[in-house]
Write a protein that holds these residues in place. Sequence first.
Motif, short mmCIF file in Angstrom:
data_model
loop_
_atom_site.label_atom_id
_atom_site.label_comp_id
_atom_site.label_asym_id
_atom_site.label_seq_id
_atom_site.Cartn_x
_atom_site.Cartn_y
_atom_site.Cartn_z
N ASN A 147 0.87 -1.26 0.05
CA ASN A 147 -0.11 -0.21 -0.52
C ASN A 147 1.06 1.13 -0.15
OD1 ASN A 147 0.55 -0.45 2.49
ND2 ASN A 147 -0.56 0.69 3.36
N LEU A 148 1.80 1.14 -0.22
CA LEU A 148 3.00 2.04 -0.20
C LEU A 148 3.53 2.66 -1.48
CD1 LEU A 148 5.42 1.20 2.42
CD2 LEU A 148 3.39 2.18 2.50
N TYR A 149 3.54 1.78 -2.25
CA TYR A 149 3.97 2.52 -3.62
C TYR A 149 4.58 1.16 -4.84
CZ TYR A 149 9.00 0.91 -2.95
OH TYR A 149 9.06 0.23 -2.02
N ASP A 150 3.99 1.61 -6.61
CA ASP A 150 4.23 1.11 -7.14
C ASP A 150 5.02 1.27 -8.00
OD1 ASP A 150 3.51 -1.31 -9.11
OD2 ASP A 150 1.37 -2.12 -8.58
N TYR A 204 2.87 2.68 -11.62
CA TYR A 204 2.04 4.16 -11.50
C TYR A 204 3.14 5.39 -12.03
CZ TYR A 204 -1.71 0.85 -11.11
OH TYR A 204 -2.63 -0.20 -10.78
N LEU A 205 4.71 4.77 -11.96
CA LEU A 205 5.17 6.32 -12.57
C LEU A 205 5.08 6.74 -14.24
CD1 LEU A 205 8.32 5.23 -11.31
CD2 LEU A 205 7.26 6.61 -10.35
N PHE A 206 4.55 6.47 -14.83
CA PHE A 206 4.33 6.36 -15.96
C PHE A 206 3.18 6.82 -16.51
CE2 PHE A 206 8.90 5.28 -15.57
CZ PHE A 206 9.77 6.34 -15.59
N ASP A 247 -8.56 4.67 -9.14
CA ASP A 247 -8.35 4.37 -7.80
C ASP A 247 -6.61 3.62 -6.85
OD1 ASP A 247 -11.26 4.87 -7.37
OD2 ASP A 247 -11.65 3.06 -8.24
N ALA A 248 -5.92 2.88 -7.83
CA ALA A 248 -5.28 2.34 -7.49
C ALA A 248 -4.31 3.17 -7.49
CB ALA A 248 -4.59 1.51 -8.84
N VAL A 249 -4.26 4.11 -7.64
CA VAL A 249 -3.02 5.71 -6.92
C VAL A 249 -3.49 5.92 -5.64
CG1 VAL A 249 -1.85 7.51 -7.64
CG2 VAL A 249 -2.06 6.25 -9.78
#
Length: 451
Positions: free
Chosen positions: A43-46, A49-51, A390-392
């Motif tokens: 749940n911190l980062y992925d 979803y950077l670009f 929603d994912a971000v």
Amino acid sequence: MSTTASYSSDSNTAAVTVAELPTKWSETIKTTTTNNNNNQNANLYDPKYLFPPLSSSSHKGSHGRIAILGGSNKYTGAPYYAAQAALNCGVDLATIFCATEASVPIKCYSPELMVQGVYSIQQLDELLQEEEELLAELEKYKHKNDLITVDNSDENNNNGDDIASRISINKLLLEHDESNSSRQNDLMIQSELLDDTKKMDDIVTKLQKVKQLQESLQEYKLRQEECIVKSVQDITDVFVTLHALCVGPGLGRHPLVFKIVEHVLRVGMECNLTLILDADVLYMLSLDEYRELYDELLRYEGCIMTPNVMEMKRLSSSPSSSSSSSILGDSSGKNNIIVEKGHVDAISRGDFAMQCAEEGGLKRSGGIGDVLAGTISAYMAWYAILKGSDAVQGLTQQRAFATWTACCTVKRATKLAFEKKRRAMSSRDVLNEICGVIMNIEEDIDRDRRK
């Protein structure tokens, strides 16, 4: 990898233990895969979803619109490096708001940049000089004669009786014996009265001059405010179209430019615009008169500050700073991101912290900090585009992770540029390597997706 870290999210004040955080990009995919498998830190980062995805249906601006506020008659390279770095990362549009004296040189550096002069340093200098001259003359007239006092509560009361009441006339009250009524004493008194009448006329003239100077000063302040408002309006009119605004590269330290910047930053916060603050704007925020604004920016989630060692020290050791307002103080209530630049970049948001230990080049060329500011602006533009999904929204530290990835990008680009140019490396060489670094990062993410 760093072993432990803790953070408190906006919606959950309970401390969360982070098992492992990457310090280099090569560790990121491995860490993310492990985290997903163990349901830790997911749940911190992925990185996925950077670009924003490239698409044939994209239009101009779909992949980022950023602006740089900076550039002065002395510094024209810094805003160019920042804006060009963002373009080399992959944003579609980059605008530079600068001093009119800097606009033509910057336009000559690149045809891709949109450059707009929004204030004239020469005009601002003339305004400052006029203010200094008015204040100096006003001070001279106020203190030239210690018999003059100005009552601001009743500026229009300038009749002779009031002036007389403000003048010490002790010397006119001559003590003399009634028995001594010689003509010599009468002539002396008449002479004294004549002299004091002339002095009274002189004082009336000086008081009228003081009033005139005060009126001129008021007119000056109105003209100054009109100049500031126009510049602010020219900049903030485009805020609705921007994903991120970077303030500081090549800005200079003109006191009236700082006043313009203060208004711009406040409007930016009102518009919920991502603000990347670098270089001279960090000096501005260390000044006592802007400390309240600094405190507000520390609490603003959309703010990213990028101080170097000296800027960090200045912000931390200001005489007016307290534990609650210090950049290094208590992290409670702080939502902004701090990027402490150095051999190892430290990225923090509240209690959450990451380190970028990517190997860079062995030469520190001027302008690399500006390149980093522009690269962070690009990643923040992409975050702004993607954050509605929603994912971000479920990733509590995606913004900090994107900032960390920007640091990795510039470190890697610096290393590649140094390997090719060694001692001759410049920031322009670093700019040329950014595109390849971004491509490699995207390829790593795509390979991980296919696993």
